[in-house]
Motif scaffolding. Structure first.
Motif, PDB file in Angstrom:
ATOM      1  N   TRP A 155       0.834  -1.200   0.000  1.00  0.00           N
ATOM      2  CA  TRP A 155       0.000   0.000   0.000  1.00  0.00           C
ATOM      3  C   TRP A 155       0.871   1.253   0.000  1.00  0.00           C
ATOM      4  O   TRP A 155       0.647   2.177  -0.777  1.00  0.00           O
ATOM      5  N   THR A 158      -6.344  -0.049  -2.472  1.00  0.00           N
ATOM      6  CA  THR A 158      -6.193  -1.435  -2.932  1.00  0.00           C
ATOM      7  C   THR A 158      -5.045  -1.498  -3.927  1.00  0.00           C
ATOM      8  O   THR A 158      -5.166  -0.984  -5.049  1.00  0.00           O
ATOM      9  N   HIS A 188      -3.499  -7.240  -4.727  1.00  0.00           N
ATOM     10  CA  HIS A 188      -4.448  -7.533  -3.656  1.00  0.00           C
ATOM     11  C   HIS A 188      -5.588  -8.386  -4.216  1.00  0.00           C
ATOM     12  O   HIS A 188      -5.852  -8.378  -5.422  1.00  0.00           O
ATOM     13  N   ARG A 219      -8.635  -7.930  -4.129  1.00  0.00           N
ATOM     14  CA  ARG A 219      -9.656  -7.116  -4.804  1.00  0.00           C
ATOM     15  C   ARG A 219      -9.175  -6.599  -6.155  1.00  0.00           C
ATOM     16  O   ARG A 219      -9.975  -6.119  -6.961  1.00  0.00           O
TER      17      ARG A 219
END
Length: 474
Positions: free
Chosen positions: A283, A405, A409, A411
């Motif tokens: 991140w 995100t 990841h 997602r």
């Protein structure tokens, strides 16, 4: 009908699940996990921690021997092969990460591949896929018995707890243990579980994966030979509950007796890392790289020596708040290091953790300007956290970017082409490109491969001429 205990239901499920339970989604996702694990494991064979563990493990011999990845002709007893190969997988913190937080694949795959080589009847690729997914499933279910497990860990490293149970479940299946033997194996395995977070950011952390995969295999073998454990290990307060204060287990009922079944992996995909560091670093690196683009967009010749303050707004987590890392392992667990590296370079890579990069003056100067903030709305949870990077320059300009995100990841999963590219980049540090491509092909068609131990041949081959064939082990 008498109700089973939770432990008995797990034993029954492990022994009764069949390849018919596998779904297209689970097969596809687990093959991606396997490929990534093999790649980071091969890369990890170049690390000092792997070399040390291998030197130790070579003291042991057995009639039945299993391959050491990246070391042609070198074999070890299955438990020690699993141990060193598991260490290689996590040696650079480059392996997959799940939610709730753990590294699921490295605790399972090395044990399965080591065990498969010792069995008189070699398992098929489909049998390997089933055993692997059972090991992943058990980890996923155990973590879902606790709300504490949802968050970035504070007390112990999860693979050392749920990982050993997953390895036990997977190897029990490959050994063909009965439901009762699976119960005993889980009981034995619980006494192998646990490692404190104090050893995060040290060379010892990769041993957590090595021990999990090795000890899970040992627990299954001991159960096969008749050793008994507590038959209610998943039920009682003094059993598995000691690891999680809010542990509330439930028995496995779905998929039993022909009923409906859904794998945890179908609902929760894993994260694949693009550089070798703690997942939280991805991140901060993505946000910092975005700030860099903004600064260079304003001034293509921007001097990063003009940065006066860097603010990282991240979740609270003490063991990854490391302002001035001195070693590569500390750097892999430092919000500050990864944020500043991405700010200076536009990315973080394997090379970012070399001594030369860690010691460069421009980076150290930037670290001196960096501070951490822990916003209340930013939980220590890989599914909900974010990172915001703000940079203030000497002339008063402020640039900010936020990552909710990162790419990789669950997602925002890696595209298959990028996952394969990562695997080849890692694997070809040890193997030829031709062998790496063979592994990709084998994994891609794994459910149709009659003998899964062909992977062991590939993982030891160094160059094309040494193989004398177009397919590993052919």
């Amino acid at each position: 009908m008498l109700r089973k205990s939770v432990t008995q239901s797990f034993g029954a499920a492990i022994s009764s699940w069949t390849t018919d339970h596998l779904t297209d989604t689970v097969v596809r996702r687990s093959k991606r996990m396997m490929l990534d694990t093999l790649g980071v494991g091969l890369l990890g064979t170049s690390t000092p921690v792997f070399q040390t563990a291998l030197q130790y493990s070579r003291k042991y011999e057995a009639k039945e021997k299993s391959s050491v990845w990246g070391r042609p002709g070198l074999t070890l007893p299955a438990q020690y092969s699993a141990f060193v190969n598991g260490i290689a997988v996590h040696a650079m913190d480059f392996d997959d990460t799940w939610h709730p937080a753990t590294h699921p694949s490295g605790a399972v795959l090395p044990a399965l591949l080591a065990l498969a080589e010792t069995l008189p009847d070699k398992p098929s690729g489909l049998q390997l896929l089933l055993a692997f997914n059972i090991g992943i499933e058990v980890q996923g279910r155990l973590m879902r018995f606790s709300n504490e497990a949802q968050h970035i860990p504070k007390r112990f490293h999860p693979p050392s707890v749920v990982g050993v149970m997953g390895s036990t479940a997977a190897t029990s299946k490959l050994l063909g243990l009965s439901a009762a033997q699976c119960v005993e194996a889980l009981g034995i395995a619980a006494s192998y579980a646990g490692a404190p977070m104090a050893n995060a950011a040290t060379q010892t952390k990769p041993l957590h994966i090595g021990n999990a995969t090795r000890r899970g295999l040992e627990a299954s073998l001991l159960a096969l030979y008749g050793l008994e454990g507590n038959k209610h290990i998943l039920d009682i307060d003094s059993g598995f509950r000691v690891f999680y204060k809010d542990y509330t287990p439930t028995e496995i009922t779905n998929g039993m007796r022909g009923g409906p079944f859904r794998w945890v992996l179908e609902d929760q995909d894993v994260a694949f890392k693009r550089f070798p560091a703690h997942l939280g670093m991805h991140w901060v690196a993505e946000a910092a790289a975005a700030v860099r683009e903004k600064l260079l967009g304003e001034d293509p010749n921007f001097d990063f020596g003009q940065v006066r303050k860097v603010t990282l707004r991240v979740p609270q987590s003490k063991y990854i708040d490391c302002p001035f890392p001195k070693t590569e392992h500390e750097a892999r667990h430092s919000f500050q290091f990864n944020g500043c590296s991405a700010l200076l370079d536009g990315h973080v890579s394997t090379d970012s953790f070399t001594d030369a990069q860690i010691e460069r003056k421009t980076l150290k100067d930037l670290l001196l300007t960096t501070q951490i903030e822990n916003p209340e709305d930013n939980p220590s949870n890989f599914d909900k956290m974010y990172c915001e990077v703000q940079v203030q320059t000497a002339d008063g300009r402020i640039q900010t970017a936020r990552c909710d995100t990162f790419y990789g990841h669950w997602r925002n999963p890696l595209k298959q082409v990028d996952l394969v590219r990562k695997f080849k980049a890692n694997a070809t540090t040890v193997l030829s490109l031709e062998v790496a491509e063979d592994i990709v092909s084998i994994i891609d068609d794994l459910e149709n491969i009659p003998d899964c131990t062909v992977l062991g041949s590939c993982l030891q081959t160094i160059d094309q001429s040494a193989r004398g064939a177009s397919v590993c082990g052919a």
